[in-house]
Structures are given as structure tokens and as C-alpha cells.
Design a protein around this motif. Sequence first.
Motif, PDB file in Angstrom:
ATOM      1  N   ASN A  96      85.837 -43.885  45.403  1.00  0.00           N
ATOM      2  CA  ASN A  96      84.635 -44.044  46.219  1.00  0.00           C
ATOM      3  C   ASN A  96      83.704 -45.109  45.639  1.00  0.00           C
ATOM      4  OD1 ASN A  96      85.320 -42.167  48.151  1.00  0.00           O
ATOM      5  ND2 ASN A  96      84.287 -40.462  47.130  1.00  0.00           N
ATOM      6  N   GLN A  97      83.593 -45.125  44.315  1.00  0.00           N
ATOM      7  CA  GLN A  97      82.742 -46.123  43.671  1.00  0.00           C
ATOM      8  C   GLN A  97      83.281 -47.530  43.909  1.00  0.00           C
ATOM      9  OE1 GLN A  97      82.553 -45.829  39.368  1.00  0.00           O
ATOM     10  NE2 GLN A  97      80.601 -46.896  39.282  1.00  0.00           N
ATOM     11  N   GLN A  98      84.589 -47.685  43.785  1.00  0.00           N
ATOM     12  CA  GLN A  98      85.194 -49.006  43.985  1.00  0.00           C
ATOM     13  C   GLN A  98      85.048 -49.446  45.440  1.00  0.00           C
ATOM     14  OE1 GLN A  98      88.130 -50.192  45.612  1.00  0.00           O
ATOM     15  NE2 GLN A  98      87.943 -52.208  44.694  1.00  0.00           N
ATOM     16  N   ARG A  99      85.301 -48.535  46.369  1.00  0.00           N
ATOM     17  CA  ARG A  99      85.196 -48.871  47.787  1.00  0.00           C
ATOM     18  C   ARG A  99      83.748 -49.153  48.181  1.00  0.00           C
ATOM     19  NH1 ARG A  99      89.800 -47.343  51.044  1.00  0.00           N
ATOM     20  NH2 ARG A  99      88.435 -47.032  52.826  1.00  0.00           N
ATOM     21  N   ALA A 100      82.807 -48.435  47.581  1.00  0.00           N
ATOM     22  CA  ALA A 100      81.389 -48.649  47.883  1.00  0.00           C
ATOM     23  C   ALA A 100      80.954 -50.045  47.445  1.00  0.00           C
ATOM     24  CB  ALA A 100      80.537 -47.588  47.200  1.00  0.00           C
ATOM     25  N   ASP A 106      79.474 -52.729  50.011  1.00  0.00           N
ATOM     26  CA  ASP A 106      78.146 -53.296  49.784  1.00  0.00           C
ATOM     27  C   ASP A 106      78.198 -54.822  49.851  1.00  0.00           C
ATOM     28  OD1 ASP A 106      77.116 -50.793  49.487  1.00  0.00           O
ATOM     29  OD2 ASP A 106      76.968 -50.856  47.302  1.00  0.00           O
ATOM     30  N   SER A 107      79.199 -55.402  49.209  1.00  0.00           N
ATOM     31  CA  SER A 107      79.320 -56.865  49.213  1.00  0.00           C
ATOM     32  C   SER A 107      79.597 -57.381  50.618  1.00  0.00           C
ATOM     33  CB  SER A 107      80.446 -57.308  48.265  1.00  0.00           C
ATOM     34  OG  SER A 107      80.139 -56.964  46.933  1.00  0.00           O
ATOM     35  N   LEU A 108      80.493 -56.702  51.323  1.00  0.00           N
ATOM     36  CA  LEU A 108      80.825 -57.134  52.678  1.00  0.00           C
ATOM     37  C   LEU A 108      79.631 -56.946  53.612  1.00  0.00           C
ATOM     38  CD1 LEU A 108      83.272 -58.355  54.051  1.00  0.00           C
ATOM     39  CD2 LEU A 108      84.036 -56.059  54.654  1.00  0.00           C
ATOM     40  N   THR A 109      78.871 -55.865  53.412  1.00  0.00           N
ATOM     41  CA  THR A 109      77.688 -55.608  54.237  1.00  0.00           C
ATOM     42  C   THR A 109      76.642 -56.709  54.044  1.00  0.00           C
ATOM     43  OG1 THR A 109      78.025 -53.218  54.168  1.00  0.00           O
ATOM     44  CG2 THR A 109      75.806 -53.991  54.686  1.00  0.00           C
ATOM     45  N   LYS A 110      76.425 -57.127  52.819  1.00  0.00           N
ATOM     46  CA  LYS A 110      75.460 -58.197  52.553  1.00  0.00           C
ATOM     47  C   LYS A 110      75.876 -59.489  53.243  1.00  0.00           C
ATOM     48  CE  LYS A 110      73.948 -56.278  48.123  1.00  0.00           C
ATOM     49  NZ  LYS A 110      74.067 -56.366  46.647  1.00  0.00           N
ATOM     50  N   MET A 111      77.166 -59.754  53.248  1.00  0.00           N
ATOM     51  CA  MET A 111      77.655 -60.963  53.919  1.00  0.00           C
ATOM     52  C   MET A 111      77.437 -60.879  55.421  1.00  0.00           C
ATOM     53  SD  MET A 111      81.182 -61.670  51.867  1.00  0.00           S
ATOM     54  CE  MET A 111      81.179 -61.745  50.062  1.00  0.00           C
ATOM     55  N   VAL A 112      77.711 -59.723  56.007  1.00  0.00           N
ATOM     56  CA  VAL A 112      77.502 -59.547  57.443  1.00  0.00           C
ATOM     57  C   VAL A 112      76.021 -59.707  57.768  1.00  0.00           C
ATOM     58  CG1 VAL A 112      77.559 -57.876  59.336  1.00  0.00           C
ATOM     59  CG2 VAL A 112      79.531 -58.100  57.815  1.00  0.00           C
ATOM     60  N   GLU A 113      75.154 -59.100  56.968  1.00  0.00           N
ATOM     61  CA  GLU A 113      73.712 -59.211  57.203  1.00  0.00           C
ATOM     62  C   GLU A 113      73.257 -60.664  57.111  1.00  0.00           C
ATOM     63  OE1 GLU A 113      72.215 -54.851  55.522  1.00  0.00           O
ATOM     64  OE2 GLU A 113      72.349 -56.567  54.159  1.00  0.00           O
ATOM     65  N   GLN A 114      73.799 -61.397  56.157  1.00  0.00           N
ATOM     66  CA  GLN A 114      73.417 -62.804  55.994  1.00  0.00           C
ATOM     67  C   GLN A 114      73.816 -63.632  57.205  1.00  0.00           C
ATOM     68  OE1 GLN A 114      74.774 -64.581  52.319  1.00  0.00           O
ATOM     69  NE2 GLN A 114      74.559 -66.662  53.113  1.00  0.00           N
ATOM     70  N   ILE A 115      75.028 -63.414  57.679  1.00  0.00           N
ATOM     71  CA  ILE A 115      75.521 -64.176  58.828  1.00  0.00           C
ATOM     72  C   ILE A 115      74.748 -63.813  60.090  1.00  0.00           C
ATOM     73  CG2 ILE A 115      77.504 -64.497  60.359  1.00  0.00           C
ATOM     74  CD1 ILE A 115      79.272 -64.257  57.862  1.00  0.00           C
ATOM     75  N   VAL A 116      74.488 -62.517  60.281  1.00  0.00           N
ATOM     76  CA  VAL A 116      73.745 -62.075  61.467  1.00  0.00           C
ATOM     77  C   VAL A 116      72.341 -62.670  61.475  1.00  0.00           C
ATOM     78  CG1 VAL A 116      72.683 -60.053  62.546  1.00  0.00           C
ATOM     79  CG2 VAL A 116      75.076 -59.973  61.839  1.00  0.00           C
ATOM     80  N   GLU A 117      71.678 -62.648  60.307  1.00  0.00           N
ATOM     81  CA  GLU A 117      70.316 -63.184  60.213  1.00  0.00           C
ATOM     82  C   GLU A 117      70.304 -64.682  60.472  1.00  0.00           C
ATOM     83  OE1 GLU A 117      66.626 -63.520  57.004  1.00  0.00           O
ATOM     84  OE2 GLU A 117      68.454 -62.419  56.480  1.00  0.00           O
ATOM     85  N   THR A 118      71.230 -65.403  59.866  1.00  0.00           N
ATOM     86  CA  THR A 118      71.293 -66.856  60.044  1.00  0.00           C
ATOM     87  C   THR A 118      71.578 -67.218  61.495  1.00  0.00           C
ATOM     88  OG1 THR A 118      72.148 -67.065  57.792  1.00  0.00           O
ATOM     89  CG2 THR A 118      72.392 -68.981  59.229  1.00  0.00           C
ATOM     90  N   ARG A 137      81.979 -50.260  57.944  1.00  0.00           N
ATOM     91  CA  ARG A 137      82.871 -49.089  57.854  1.00  0.00           C
ATOM     92  C   ARG A 137      83.815 -49.037  59.053  1.00  0.00           C
ATOM     93  NH1 ARG A 137      82.136 -44.663  54.418  1.00  0.00           N
ATOM     94  NH2 ARG A 137      80.286 -44.704  53.077  1.00  0.00           N
ATOM     95  N   LEU A 138      83.291 -49.351  60.232  1.00  0.00           N
ATOM     96  CA  LEU A 138      84.119 -49.335  61.437  1.00  0.00           C
ATOM     97  C   LEU A 138      85.209 -50.399  61.359  1.00  0.00           C
ATOM     98  CD1 LEU A 138      84.750 -48.375  64.320  1.00  0.00           C
ATOM     99  CD2 LEU A 138      83.108 -50.083  65.133  1.00  0.00           C
ATOM    100  N   VAL A 139      84.847 -51.600  60.920  1.00  0.00           N
ATOM    101  CA  VAL A 139      85.833 -52.674  60.785  1.00  0.00           C
ATOM    102  C   VAL A 139      86.964 -52.244  59.851  1.00  0.00           C
ATOM    103  CG1 VAL A 139      86.239 -55.022  59.952  1.00  0.00           C
ATOM    104  CG2 VAL A 139      84.174 -54.515  61.278  1.00  0.00           C
ATOM    105  N   ILE A 140      86.603 -51.676  58.708  1.00  0.00           N
ATOM    106  CA  ILE A 140      87.599 -51.245  57.732  1.00  0.00           C
ATOM    107  C   ILE A 140      88.455 -50.109  58.300  1.00  0.00           C
ATOM    108  CG2 ILE A 140      87.932 -50.160  55.477  1.00  0.00           C
ATOM    109  CD1 ILE A 140      85.376 -51.646  54.554  1.00  0.00           C
ATOM    110  N   ALA A 141      87.796 -49.143  58.953  1.00  0.00           N
ATOM    111  CA  ALA A 141      88.530 -47.995  59.501  1.00  0.00           C
ATOM    112  C   ALA A 141      89.530 -48.433  60.567  1.00  0.00           C
ATOM    113  CB  ALA A 141      87.544 -46.980  60.094  1.00  0.00           C
TER     114      ALA A 141
END
Length: 203
Positions: A127-131, A135-147, A161-165
Motif C-alpha cells: 500500500n505504501q509503494q502504491r500510494a 501521489d506522483s501520478l496525481t500531481k502530474m494529472v493536476e499539473q496538466i489539468v491546471e495548465t 485510481r480509476l485509470v489504474i483499476a
Amino acid sequence: METPKRRRSNTRARLLEGALEVFAERGFHGASVEDICERAGFTRGAFYSNFASKDELVLALFQATTDRLLEQIEALLPELANQPGTLLDAVLGLLDETAPDERQWHLISTEFTLHALRDPDAARALNQQRAMFRDSLTKMVEQIVETSGLTLSVPAERFVRLVIALHEGARSQSLLEPRELPSGELERTFLPMVLEAVSRPSH
């Protein structure tokens, strides 16, 4: 002349490579430390000087794989910043490319997940490794969405989480029915619809 640090790094890499093959052939529980050492050409001493257990070795495999993925995504960020629609194609493509053998990697990932469901210590480590990866992927998505001048109506972490699932579930179906469901077809068909449904212009 090879330095001790470089030698240790090479030893770890060869053990990881050997483990990947043995786990895929014999399963997580069916593979012994001796099997892995024999495949990699090392002794048990070399194994335990690098990894405390098979669990730790598998987590190192996961970490190495996700690190490569995140490095590749970060390299693509400048191109994706103003093209949010291509984010999904890039991420899904990289998810497939990062694992050297899709079937092999799916077997290991699934087996270790099942192991973690039965073992609380393994679950905490996984869980720690996946988190960290999420977190890293979420920050990238947030950056792209904001830009891109967009706003998500759901938390970016939930979207990730949905993309991964969907990717992990679709990969299982594709490996079982490759003719009926080519790799990536479900994700590329439905995730753009989801992204459109949960995003809107900021202004």
C-alpha cells in the motif's frame, strides 16, 4: 575498474531480473530464494546482502517499474500540458511499455497482491509503494489539468485510481482473450469519455 557500489548495483539488477523470470514461471510462493539465486548466478549470501526477503525483492521490482514510468511521464509533460486529451494515451501506453513482459508482470503483480491480502505486513508495504506511485501520478494529472485551463469535478486522486483499476482489470481480460479484447482497447474507448464527463473549463 568496477567500484563496490557499481558491483552491488549490478548484483541487485541481476537478482531482480532472475526473480522476474522465476516468479513468472513458478509463482511467488513456488519460487525459492535458491531458485532466484541460481537463475541470477549468485549465492544466498548475495541475495540477503541486498534483500531481507522475497517480499522486499518484489517491492523493489514494483518500485523500479513505477520509477521508470514516472520518469517517462515527466519527460512528456511539456508536450501534454496543452493537450489533456492525449494524457490518457500517453499514460496508458507507458503503463504497457514499462513492464518488459505484460503477461509476466501481470502474474507477479496479481500473485503478490493476493499474498498481501493475506499478510498484513506485505499489505502495508504494498500500500505504501502504491500510494507513492498514485501521489506522483496525481500531481502530474493536476499539473496538466491546471495548465490546460480545466477543472475536475472529482478529486484527481480518485480519477487516477480509476485509470489504474480499469487498466489492471482490462489487462487481465486481454491476456485471457487477446483476440476478443486487444490490449488497451477498453481503456482507450472509455477513459476519454470519463475524462470529458468529469472535467470542464475553469472559466
